[in-house]
Design a protein around this motif. Structure first.
Motif, PDB file in Angstrom:
ATOM      1  N   ARG A   1      32.991  34.423  43.758  1.00 60.89           N
ATOM      2  CA  ARG A   1      32.646  34.282  45.233  1.00 60.89           C
ATOM      3  C   ARG A   1      33.983  34.661  46.363  1.00 60.89           C
ATOM      4  O   ARG A   1      34.436  34.787  46.779  1.00 60.89           O
ATOM      5  N   THR A   2      35.232  33.809  45.403  1.00 59.13           N
ATOM      6  CA  THR A   2      36.139  33.715  46.253  1.00 59.13           C
ATOM      7  C   THR A   2      37.275  35.306  45.827  1.00 59.13           C
ATOM      8  O   THR A   2      37.582  36.039  46.699  1.00 59.13           O
ATOM      9  N   LYS A   3      36.629  35.704  45.138  1.00 57.98           N
ATOM     10  CA  LYS A   3      37.107  37.287  44.680  1.00 57.98           C
ATOM     11  C   LYS A   3      36.468  38.395  45.644  1.00 57.98           C
ATOM     12  O   LYS A   3      37.457  39.191  45.989  1.00 57.98           O
ATOM     13  N   HIS A   4      35.313  37.789  45.667  1.00 54.56           N
ATOM     14  CA  HIS A   4      34.781  38.721  46.637  1.00 54.56           C
ATOM     15  C   HIS A   4      35.437  38.637  48.181  1.00 54.56           C
ATOM     16  O   HIS A   4      35.269  39.797  48.957  1.00 54.56           O
ATOM     17  N   VAL A   5      35.404  37.618  48.483  1.00 57.10           N
ATOM     18  CA  VAL A   5      36.056  37.189  49.828  1.00 57.10           C
ATOM     19  C   VAL A   5      37.214  37.082  49.912  1.00 57.10           C
ATOM     20  O   VAL A   5      37.935  38.066  51.369  1.00 57.10           O
ATOM     21  N   MET A   6      38.151  37.936  48.612  1.00 59.83           N
ATOM     22  CA  MET A   6      40.123  37.914  49.222  1.00 59.83           C
ATOM     23  C   MET A   6      39.591  39.492  48.883  1.00 59.83           C
ATOM     24  O   MET A   6      40.634  40.053  49.991  1.00 59.83           O
ATOM     25  N   PHE A   7      38.987  40.095  47.795  1.00 62.69           N
ATOM     26  CA  PHE A   7      39.093  41.630  47.524  1.00 62.69           C
ATOM     27  C   PHE A   7      37.693  42.289  48.386  1.00 62.69           C
ATOM     28  O   PHE A   7      37.284  43.968  48.466  1.00 62.69           O
TER      29      PHE A   7
END
Length: 148
Positions: free
Chosen positions: A101-107
């Motif tokens: 989720r944090t990767k998706h939010v970032m990229f």
């Protein structure tokens, strides 16, 4: 656990026994059992990256996504055998989801905008759509410099 009080030297009573000095022993090799070294950590991460998740692990992540934590625990317990192993696996899968989720939010939003613009241009006829996945990733790499 509380430290044991010193021996009295008597053969009766709570602290009975001969008075001795405690020796400091060197660490035993069996004390290191289960410790994860840098090499083991690297190899496990590499294998996870190449092989992906087992089918039951994918099912657990799907259950966690929809908020069925208890069902995920039951599935893990059925597959792994013990309650503690199941709790550990559920926690591992939820941490994987959190990282995703944090990767998706970032990229995610940036790449989504980029891919939609590539797709619309390819439909208009300005750009040829990528044939292979590697071509799509090459296109993304080209556009990573530009951040709008």
């Amino acid at each position: 656990m509380a430290p044991t009080p010193p021996k009295t030297g008597l053969f009766v009573g709570i602290n009975k026994g001969h008075v001795v000095t405690k020796r400091e022993l060197p660490p035993r090799p069996s004390d290191r059992k289960g410790k994860i070294t840098k090499r083991v950590h690297f190899v496990r991460n590499l294998i996870r990256e190449v092989a992906g998740f087992a089918p039951y692990e994918r099912r657990i992540t799907e259950l966690l996504k929809v908020g069925k934590d208890k069902r995920a625990l039951k599935v893990a317990k059925r597959k792994l055998g013990t309650h503690n192993r199941a709790k550990k696996k559920r926690e591992e899968m939820s941490s994987v989801l959190r990282k995703m989720r944090t990767k998706h939010v970032m990229f995610g939003s940036y790449k989504t905008r980029l891919l939609t613009s590539i797709a619309t241009h390819s439909f208009i006829g300005l750009l040829e759509p990528p044939k292979r996945r590697s071509e799509a990733s090459d296109l993304l790499r080209c556009f990573e410099v530009v951040d709008s």
